[in-house]
Design a protein around this motif. Structure first.
Motif, mmCIF file in Angstrom:
data_model
loop_
_atom_site.group_PDB
_atom_site.id
_atom_site.type_symbol
_atom_site.label_atom_id
_atom_site.label_comp_id
_atom_site.label_asym_id
_atom_site.label_seq_id
_atom_site.Cartn_x
_atom_site.Cartn_y
_atom_site.Cartn_z
ATOM 1 N N THR A 1 0.733 -1.158 0.140
ATOM 2 C CA THR A 1 0.052 0.021 0.042
ATOM 3 C C THR A 1 1.006 1.245 -0.058
ATOM 4 O O THR A 1 1.939 1.089 0.265
ATOM 5 C CB THR A 1 -0.905 0.017 1.287
ATOM 6 O OG1 THR A 1 -0.097 -0.041 2.396
ATOM 7 C CG2 THR A 1 -1.956 -1.058 1.211
ATOM 8 N N THR B 1 -3.394 6.054 1.372
ATOM 9 C CA THR B 1 -4.344 5.719 2.091
ATOM 10 C C THR B 1 -4.892 6.785 2.712
ATOM 11 O O THR B 1 -4.301 7.777 3.065
ATOM 12 C CB THR B 1 -3.570 4.586 3.420
ATOM 13 O OG1 THR B 1 -2.882 3.456 2.592
ATOM 14 C CG2 THR B 1 -4.785 4.188 4.118
ATOM 15 N N TYR C 1 -7.697 2.353 0.315
ATOM 16 C CA TYR C 1 -6.414 2.021 0.214
ATOM 17 C C TYR C 1 -6.223 1.668 -1.346
ATOM 18 O O TYR C 1 -7.198 1.020 -1.839
ATOM 19 C CB TYR C 1 -5.652 1.216 1.219
ATOM 20 C CG TYR C 1 -6.493 -0.143 1.163
ATOM 21 C CD1 TYR C 1 -6.047 -1.216 0.447
ATOM 22 C CD2 TYR C 1 -7.623 -0.246 2.070
ATOM 23 C CE1 TYR C 1 -6.943 -2.439 0.703
ATOM 24 C CE2 TYR C 1 -8.341 -1.516 2.436
ATOM 25 C CZ TYR C 1 -7.897 -2.531 1.566
ATOM 26 O OH TYR C 1 -8.767 -3.555 1.493
#
Length: 184
Positions: A76, A88, A150
């Motif tokens: 991520t 995110t 995300y």
């Protein structure tokens, strides 16, 4: 024999038969038409809220962490994703009045992919937030919910969202238990 492709036959086909065929080929709402081998984002990132202590003390700043357990070989993104990716995002709801800071981002890794460089996280990063109850907070506990968006990537990227919740009691003093230390 009538020609179905001209005149009233075509009208009947387009207004009745075609919609019926489409409805029969479309799964019902709530059913998935995804092949069983297709990966979904929530299979790749598990979210958990953790606290530095067993309770929240009114008037004191304390830390809450959002842990992302990311599947092996996936990642991520940091607040500045680099050449590709998306950071995110977290939005909060709480059962009481509480101040919650923006994300304190841990240092990311630089992940190359083809001609791109991304700033991202692998493994189990913890995004940190400072939280503070007002001095006059009198309820016995507070529940925090983080709604998270995300982007998780390997060779492809999959957008994901999820939520994590934690309930912490109001406390008169900060106590850090073994379970709190082991989770950070």
């Amino acid at each position: 024999m009538k020609n179905l492709f001209y005149g009233p036959g075509l009208k009947a086909f387009s207004l009745i038969i075609l919609p019926l065929m489409l409805m029969m080929s479309t799964p019902s709402y709530g059913q998935s038409n995804l092949p069983t081998g297709l990966v979904q984002a929530d299979d790749l990132v598990k979210l958990e809220l953790i606290s530095e202590s067993n309770g929240l003390v009114p008037g004191q700043v304390q830390w809450i962490g959002l842990r992302q357990d990311i599947a092996e070989n996936w990642h991520t993104y940091w607040e500045n994703a680099g050449d590709a990716g998306a950071a995110t995002e977290v939005s909060w709801t709480a059962t009481g009045p509480i101040s919650i800071s923006p994300i304190f981002w841990p240092t990311p890794e630089v992940i190359p992919f083809q001609n791109f460089l991304s700033h991202a996280y692998e493994g189990s990063p913890v995004l940190l937030f400072q939280v503070k109850l007002p001095e006059d907070f009198s309820a016995s506990q507070v529940t925090l919910t983080a709604d998270v968006f995300y982007l998780v990537c390997e060779n492809i990227c999959i957008p994901g969202n999820g939520s994590a919740t934690i309930t912490l009691p109001r406390s008169e003093e900060r106590r850090v238990g073994k379970e709190c230390r082991s989770r950070w």
